[in-house]
Enzyme design. Structure first.
Site, mmCIF file in Angstrom:
data_model
loop_
_atom_site.group_PDB
_atom_site.id
_atom_site.type_symbol
_atom_site.label_atom_id
_atom_site.label_comp_id
_atom_site.label_asym_id
_atom_site.label_seq_id
_atom_site.Cartn_x
_atom_site.Cartn_y
_atom_site.Cartn_z
ATOM 1 N N ALA A 14 59.828 36.916 -17.741
ATOM 2 C CA ALA A 14 60.719 37.318 -16.867
ATOM 3 C C ALA A 14 60.258 37.663 -15.460
ATOM 4 O O ALA A 14 61.110 37.736 -14.522
ATOM 5 C CB ALA A 14 61.874 38.320 -17.209
ATOM 6 N N ARG A 16 58.368 35.831 -13.594
ATOM 7 C CA ARG A 16 58.072 34.886 -12.377
ATOM 8 C C ARG A 16 59.040 33.777 -12.889
ATOM 9 O O ARG A 16 59.411 33.488 -14.244
ATOM 10 C CB ARG A 16 56.697 34.474 -12.019
ATOM 11 C CG ARG A 16 55.916 35.243 -11.677
ATOM 12 C CD ARG A 16 54.431 34.665 -11.487
ATOM 13 N NE ARG A 16 53.577 34.867 -12.832
ATOM 14 C CZ ARG A 16 53.034 33.760 -13.300
ATOM 15 N NH1 ARG A 16 52.944 32.628 -12.489
ATOM 16 N NH2 ARG A 16 52.405 33.951 -14.595
ATOM 17 N N VAL A 64 52.887 38.330 -25.412
ATOM 18 C CA VAL A 64 53.664 38.011 -26.279
ATOM 19 C C VAL A 64 52.741 37.072 -27.514
ATOM 20 O O VAL A 64 53.350 36.961 -28.503
ATOM 21 C CB VAL A 64 54.806 36.946 -25.684
ATOM 22 C CG1 VAL A 64 55.807 37.584 -24.986
ATOM 23 C CG2 VAL A 64 54.135 35.780 -25.308
ATOM 24 N N ASN A 90 61.232 32.511 -23.374
ATOM 25 C CA ASN A 90 60.821 31.838 -22.272
ATOM 26 C C ASN A 90 59.248 31.698 -21.896
ATOM 27 O O ASN A 90 58.609 30.896 -21.586
ATOM 28 C CB ASN A 90 61.529 32.064 -20.957
ATOM 29 C CG ASN A 90 61.028 31.610 -19.545
ATOM 30 O OD1 ASN A 90 61.244 30.491 -19.325
ATOM 31 N ND2 ASN A 90 60.296 32.558 -18.945
ATOM 32 N N SER A 142 60.192 22.005 -23.931
ATOM 33 C CA SER A 142 59.832 21.167 -22.715
ATOM 34 C C SER A 142 59.899 19.636 -23.143
ATOM 35 O O SER A 142 60.101 19.228 -24.402
ATOM 36 C CB SER A 142 58.505 21.253 -22.614
ATOM 37 O OG SER A 142 57.874 20.281 -21.701
ATOM 38 N N TYR A 155 50.062 22.048 -26.135
ATOM 39 C CA TYR A 155 51.643 22.408 -25.421
ATOM 40 C C TYR A 155 52.448 21.624 -26.217
ATOM 41 O O TYR A 155 53.618 22.246 -26.624
ATOM 42 C CB TYR A 155 51.403 22.066 -24.032
ATOM 43 C CG TYR A 155 52.490 22.581 -23.128
ATOM 44 C CD1 TYR A 155 52.848 24.056 -22.957
ATOM 45 C CD2 TYR A 155 53.350 21.531 -22.882
ATOM 46 C CE1 TYR A 155 53.872 24.125 -22.219
ATOM 47 C CE2 TYR A 155 54.446 22.002 -21.794
ATOM 48 C CZ TYR A 155 54.643 23.409 -21.727
ATOM 49 O OH TYR A 155 55.918 23.545 -20.815
ATOM 50 N N ALA A 156 52.313 20.311 -26.141
ATOM 51 C CA ALA A 156 53.529 19.576 -26.898
ATOM 52 C C ALA A 156 53.810 20.073 -28.321
ATOM 53 O O ALA A 156 54.802 20.021 -28.714
ATOM 54 C CB ALA A 156 52.988 18.102 -26.970
ATOM 55 N N ALA A 157 52.851 20.274 -29.224
ATOM 56 C CA ALA A 157 52.796 20.847 -30.550
ATOM 57 C C ALA A 157 53.746 22.094 -30.618
ATOM 58 O O ALA A 157 54.702 22.234 -31.342
ATOM 59 C CB ALA A 157 51.515 20.790 -31.170
ATOM 60 N N ILE A 188 59.950 21.187 -13.144
ATOM 61 C CA ILE A 188 60.685 22.240 -12.510
ATOM 62 C C ILE A 188 59.782 23.004 -11.458
ATOM 63 O O ILE A 188 58.493 23.093 -11.956
ATOM 64 C CB ILE A 188 61.272 23.271 -13.339
ATOM 65 C CG1 ILE A 188 62.039 22.497 -14.583
ATOM 66 C CG2 ILE A 188 62.229 23.923 -12.328
ATOM 67 C CD1 ILE A 188 63.228 21.729 -14.328
HETATM 68 P P1 NDP Z 1 55.136 30.281 -14.740
HETATM 69 O O1 NDP Z 1 53.796 29.877 -15.226
HETATM 70 O O2 NDP Z 1 55.649 30.072 -13.595
HETATM 71 O O3 NDP Z 1 55.451 31.673 -15.624
HETATM 72 C C1 NDP Z 1 55.302 31.995 -17.033
HETATM 73 C C2 NDP Z 1 55.866 33.438 -17.206
HETATM 74 O O4 NDP Z 1 55.657 33.783 -18.584
HETATM 75 C C3 NDP Z 1 55.330 34.455 -16.508
HETATM 76 O O5 NDP Z 1 56.348 35.208 -16.066
HETATM 77 C C4 NDP Z 1 54.217 35.054 -17.212
HETATM 78 O O6 NDP Z 1 54.000 36.443 -17.191
HETATM 79 C C5 NDP Z 1 54.948 34.880 -18.578
HETATM 80 N N1 NDP Z 1 53.746 34.740 -19.470
HETATM 81 C C6 NDP Z 1 52.600 33.812 -19.679
HETATM 82 N N2 NDP Z 1 52.178 34.383 -20.887
HETATM 83 C C7 NDP Z 1 52.594 35.278 -21.282
HETATM 84 C C8 NDP Z 1 51.964 36.069 -22.260
HETATM 85 N N3 NDP Z 1 51.323 35.931 -23.110
HETATM 86 N N4 NDP Z 1 52.895 37.393 -22.603
HETATM 87 C C9 NDP Z 1 53.800 37.487 -21.739
HETATM 88 N N5 NDP Z 1 54.228 36.956 -20.775
HETATM 89 C C10 NDP Z 1 53.705 35.710 -20.648
HETATM 90 O O7 NDP Z 1 55.927 29.241 -16.177
HETATM 91 P P2 NDP Z 1 57.413 28.357 -15.929
HETATM 92 O O8 NDP Z 1 58.224 29.458 -15.159
HETATM 93 O O9 NDP Z 1 57.410 27.467 -15.050
HETATM 94 O O10 NDP Z 1 57.802 28.229 -17.274
HETATM 95 C C11 NDP Z 1 58.654 28.869 -18.217
HETATM 96 C C12 NDP Z 1 58.811 28.395 -19.486
HETATM 97 O O11 NDP Z 1 59.136 27.126 -19.032
HETATM 98 C C13 NDP Z 1 57.593 28.036 -20.187
HETATM 99 O O12 NDP Z 1 57.795 28.321 -21.529
HETATM 100 C C14 NDP Z 1 57.144 26.696 -20.092
HETATM 101 O O13 NDP Z 1 56.249 26.162 -20.842
HETATM 102 C C15 NDP Z 1 58.577 26.080 -20.026
HETATM 103 N N6 NDP Z 1 58.640 24.891 -19.088
HETATM 104 C C16 NDP Z 1 58.434 24.802 -17.767
HETATM 105 C C17 NDP Z 1 58.368 23.681 -16.983
HETATM 106 C C18 NDP Z 1 58.256 23.580 -15.497
HETATM 107 O O14 NDP Z 1 58.273 22.348 -14.919
HETATM 108 N N7 NDP Z 1 57.877 24.599 -14.777
HETATM 109 C C19 NDP Z 1 58.570 22.424 -17.744
HETATM 110 C C20 NDP Z 1 58.968 22.604 -18.941
HETATM 111 C C21 NDP Z 1 58.965 23.630 -19.647
HETATM 112 P P3 NDP Z 1 53.373 37.241 -15.691
HETATM 113 O O15 NDP Z 1 54.361 36.940 -14.569
HETATM 114 O O16 NDP Z 1 53.642 38.608 -16.260
HETATM 115 O O17 NDP Z 1 52.083 36.748 -15.694
#
Ligand code: NDP
Length: 247
Positions: A14, A16, A64, A90, A142, A155-157, A188
């Site tokens: 949540a 970012r 996570v 997410n 995704s 990632y796809a898997a 996005i």
């Molecule tokens: P961002 O990289 O902008 O943000 C990812 C968020 O996930 C951050 O808040 C980050 O935490 C958190 N995060 C990453 N790894 C961990 C971890 N190990 N434990 C806890 N939190 C974690 O990604 P998006 O917002 O773009 O993507 C969000 C979701 O949407 C993902 O699952 C992504 O695969 C999916 N998605 C995104 C697309 C896109 O075009 N953007 C397309 C398709 C799917 P922190 O801020 O604390 O670093």
């Protein structure tokens, strides 16, 4: 009256991007939100924005990919909150590489972060959902989980795995008033897609019928739909929000 008045949601990742937009959209409709993120400051920044919307918020740093940390966080949230209505898995990462060069560690970290975490969170909240006879699970997949992508086998898997997880949970939990669905974003505009080069970006845009990248709010509105009362009769579905990329 908001659509989610009196409800409580848990949103992972949540801090970012899409997770932050989802947390704020659910809060704007009346939900309290537990904001989980890897980085404490990011989780707390979103939680403060939820409070600024007049809703209760909790924030917690959790990796996570670490099962013990997930279980601890899930237990703590359930102690601090009276109910949980909505769980949005997410948090997600990419570690891209062509098949022949992809390291096993990159396979593991993506599967652990994107897929195992969802299993652990769903498991941790299921008893509460069943007791309440109400729960909405929304997993962020995704488009790549449906159509594949060169350089993203891990990632796809992980995202395809989320579909199987979601459909099985939907079947197991339907009789208890719990739904489970996947939102499958295309491209996005967030930090994740900010890493694309100009060439990659224009190649992608050529493949999107609607001709633009999506906005985090496009995803947040879809999550709201699946988490809210209008999706009462929707479960086990994969809802693409991708400008027509996969059809
Ligand atoms: P961002 O990289 O902008 O943000 C990812 C968020 O996930 C951050 O808040 C980050 O935490 C958190 N995060 C990453 N790894 C961990 C971890 N190990 N434990 C806890 N939190 C974690 O990604 P998006 O917002 O773009 O993507 C969000 C979701 O949407 C993902 O699952 C992504 O695969 C999916 N998605 C995104 C697309 C896109 O075009 N953007 C397309 C398709 C799917 P922190 O801020 O604390 O670093």
């Amino acid at each position: 009256m908001g659509l989610l008045e009196g409800q409580t949601a848990v949103v992972t990742g949540a801090g970012r991007g899409l997770g932050r937009a989802i947390a704020l959209r659910l809060a704007a409709e009346g939900a309290g939100v537990a904001c989980l993120s890897r980085t404490a400051a990011n989780a707390e920044r979103t939680a403060q924005a939820v409070r600024d919307l007049g809703q209760q918020a909790w924030s917690r740093a959790v990796d996570v990919a670490d099962p013990e940390a997930v279980n601890q966080a899930a237990a703590a949230i359930q102690q601090e909150t009276e109910r949980t209505d909505i769980l949005v898995n997410n948090a997600g990462i990419t570690r891209d590489g062509l098949l022949l060069r992809l390291k096993e560690s990159d396979w593991n970290s993506v599967l652990d972060t994107n897929l195992r975490s969802a299993f652990l969170f769903v498991k941790a909240f299921t008893r509460r959902f069943m007791k309440q006879r109400h729960g909405r699970i929304v997993n962020i997949g995704s488009v790549v989980g449906q159509i594949g992508n060169p350089g993203q086998i891990n990632y796809a898997a992980s995202k395809a795995g989320l579909i199987g997880l979601t459909k099985s949970a939907a079947r197991e939990l339907a009789s208890r008033g719990v739904t489970a669905n996947v939102v499958a974003p295309g491209f996005i505009a967030t930090d994740m897609t900010g890493q694309l080069t100009e060439d990659q970006r224009s190649a992608i845009l050529e493949r999107i019928p609607l001709g633009t990248l999506g906005d985090p709010e496009d995803i947040a509105q879809t999550v709201l739909f699946l988490a809210g009362p209008h999706a009462r009769y929707v479960t086990g579905q994969v809802l693409g929000v991708d400008g027509g990329l996969a059809m």
